[in-house]
Write a protein that holds these residues in place. Structure first.
Motif, PDB file in Angstrom:
ATOM      1  N   MET A   1     -13.991  90.388 -56.870  1.00  0.00           N
ATOM      2  CA  MET A   1     -13.150  89.383 -57.486  1.00  0.00           C
ATOM      3  C   MET A   1     -14.036  88.254 -57.993  1.00  0.00           C
ATOM      4  O   MET A   1     -15.038  87.913 -57.377  1.00  0.00           O
ATOM      5  N   ASP A   2     -13.619  87.686 -59.084  1.00  0.00           N
ATOM      6  CA  ASP A   2     -14.324  86.562 -59.665  1.00  0.00           C
ATOM      7  C   ASP A   2     -14.279  85.376 -58.697  1.00  0.00           C
ATOM      8  O   ASP A   2     -13.221  85.021 -58.186  1.00  0.00           O
ATOM      9  N   TRP A   3     -15.436  84.792 -58.430  1.00  0.00           N
ATOM     10  CA  TRP A   3     -15.498  83.706 -57.447  1.00  0.00           C
ATOM     11  C   TRP A   3     -14.645  82.525 -57.876  1.00  0.00           C
ATOM     12  O   TRP A   3     -14.100  81.808 -57.032  1.00  0.00           O
ATOM     13  N   ASN A   4     -14.474  82.287 -59.156  1.00  0.00           N
ATOM     14  CA  ASN A   4     -13.638  81.173 -59.621  1.00  0.00           C
ATOM     15  C   ASN A   4     -12.205  81.310 -59.124  1.00  0.00           C
ATOM     16  O   ASN A   4     -11.565  80.313 -58.811  1.00  0.00           O
ATOM     17  N   ARG A   5     -11.720  82.542 -59.044  1.00  0.00           N
ATOM     18  CA  ARG A   5     -10.365  82.767 -58.518  1.00  0.00           C
ATOM     19  C   ARG A   5     -10.306  82.461 -57.027  1.00  0.00           C
ATOM     20  O   ARG A   5      -9.326  81.902 -56.538  1.00  0.00           O
ATOM     21  N   ILE A   6     -11.353  82.829 -56.298  1.00  0.00           N
ATOM     22  CA  ILE A   6     -11.392  82.536 -54.863  1.00  0.00           C
ATOM     23  C   ILE A   6     -11.457  81.028 -54.667  1.00  0.00           C
ATOM     24  O   ILE A   6     -10.721  80.465 -53.857  1.00  0.00           O
ATOM     25  N   GLU A   7     -12.317  80.381 -55.430  1.00  0.00           N
ATOM     26  CA  GLU A   7     -12.457  78.930 -55.308  1.00  0.00           C
ATOM     27  C   GLU A   7     -11.140  78.225 -55.631  1.00  0.00           C
ATOM     28  O   GLU A   7     -10.731  77.305 -54.932  1.00  0.00           O
ATOM     29  N   GLY A   8     -10.466  78.664 -56.679  1.00  0.00           N
ATOM     30  CA  GLY A   8      -9.206  78.052 -57.089  1.00  0.00           C
ATOM     31  C   GLY A   8      -8.072  78.284 -56.111  1.00  0.00           C
ATOM     32  O   GLY A   8      -7.114  77.511 -56.059  1.00  0.00           O
ATOM     33  N   SER A   9      -8.157  79.343 -55.329  1.00  0.00           N
ATOM     34  CA  SER A   9      -7.103  79.677 -54.355  1.00  0.00           C
ATOM     35  C   SER A   9      -7.671  79.671 -52.941  1.00  0.00           C
ATOM     36  O   SER A   9      -7.297  80.507 -52.111  1.00  0.00           O
ATOM     37  N   TRP A  10      -8.565  78.754 -52.650  1.00  0.00           N
ATOM     38  CA  TRP A  10      -9.282  78.752 -51.381  1.00  0.00           C
ATOM     39  C   TRP A  10      -8.347  78.739 -50.182  1.00  0.00           C
ATOM     40  O   TRP A  10      -8.603  79.383 -49.181  1.00  0.00           O
ATOM     41  N   LYS A  11      -7.231  78.024 -50.272  1.00  0.00           N
ATOM     42  CA  LYS A  11      -6.320  77.975 -49.123  1.00  0.00           C
ATOM     43  C   LYS A  11      -5.824  79.368 -48.763  1.00  0.00           C
ATOM     44  O   LYS A  11      -5.677  79.694 -47.594  1.00  0.00           O
ATOM     45  N   GLN A  12      -5.597  80.209 -49.755  1.00  0.00           N
ATOM     46  CA  GLN A  12      -5.156  81.577 -49.503  1.00  0.00           C
ATOM     47  C   GLN A  12      -6.282  82.422 -48.925  1.00  0.00           C
ATOM     48  O   GLN A  12      -6.061  83.249 -48.042  1.00  0.00           O
ATOM     49  N   PHE A  13      -7.493  82.227 -49.424  1.00  0.00           N
ATOM     50  CA  PHE A  13      -8.613  83.061 -49.007  1.00  0.00           C
ATOM     51  C   PHE A  13      -9.303  82.560 -47.748  1.00  0.00           C
ATOM     52  O   PHE A  13     -10.042  83.297 -47.108  1.00  0.00           O
ATOM     53  N   SER A  14      -9.070  81.312 -47.387  1.00  0.00           N
ATOM     54  CA  SER A  14      -9.774  80.747 -46.236  1.00  0.00           C
ATOM     55  C   SER A  14      -9.435  81.483 -44.942  1.00  0.00           C
ATOM     56  O   SER A  14     -10.310  81.681 -44.097  1.00  0.00           O
ATOM     57  N   GLY A  15      -8.204  81.927 -44.793  1.00  0.00           N
ATOM     58  CA  GLY A  15      -7.827  82.686 -43.603  1.00  0.00           C
ATOM     59  C   GLY A  15      -8.566  84.015 -43.531  1.00  0.00           C
ATOM     60  O   GLY A  15      -9.022  84.425 -42.464  1.00  0.00           O
TER      61      GLY A  15
END
Length: 66
Positions: free
Chosen positions: A1-15
């Motif tokens: 996945m593109d890191w920009n998407r992870i960064e933009g949705s960090w609250k979802q990915f942080s878990g």
């Protein structure tokens, strides 16, 4: 996945990051705030791993986040 998407949705990915790297604290997760370099640095700090190993781990983890 593109890191920009992870960064933009960090609250979802942080878990998911915390599941993968259980030694990361809630404070670590908040401080990282989606920044890949911060994530890699905290993983190195908590686990005592080499930078190249951590970079590969993060690459593998992010590629699974589809």
């Amino acid at each position: 996945m593109d890191w920009n998407r992870i960064e933009g949705s960090w609250k979802q990915f942080s878990g998911k990051a915390k599941e993968n790297w259980g030694k990361l604290t809630d404070d670590d997760i908040a401080q990282i705030n989606g920044n890949r370099e911060q994530l890699e640095g905290k993983i190195q700090e908590r686990y005592g791993k080499a930078k190249d190993d951590v970079r590969k781990e993060v690459d593998d983890w992010s590629s699974q986040m589809n």
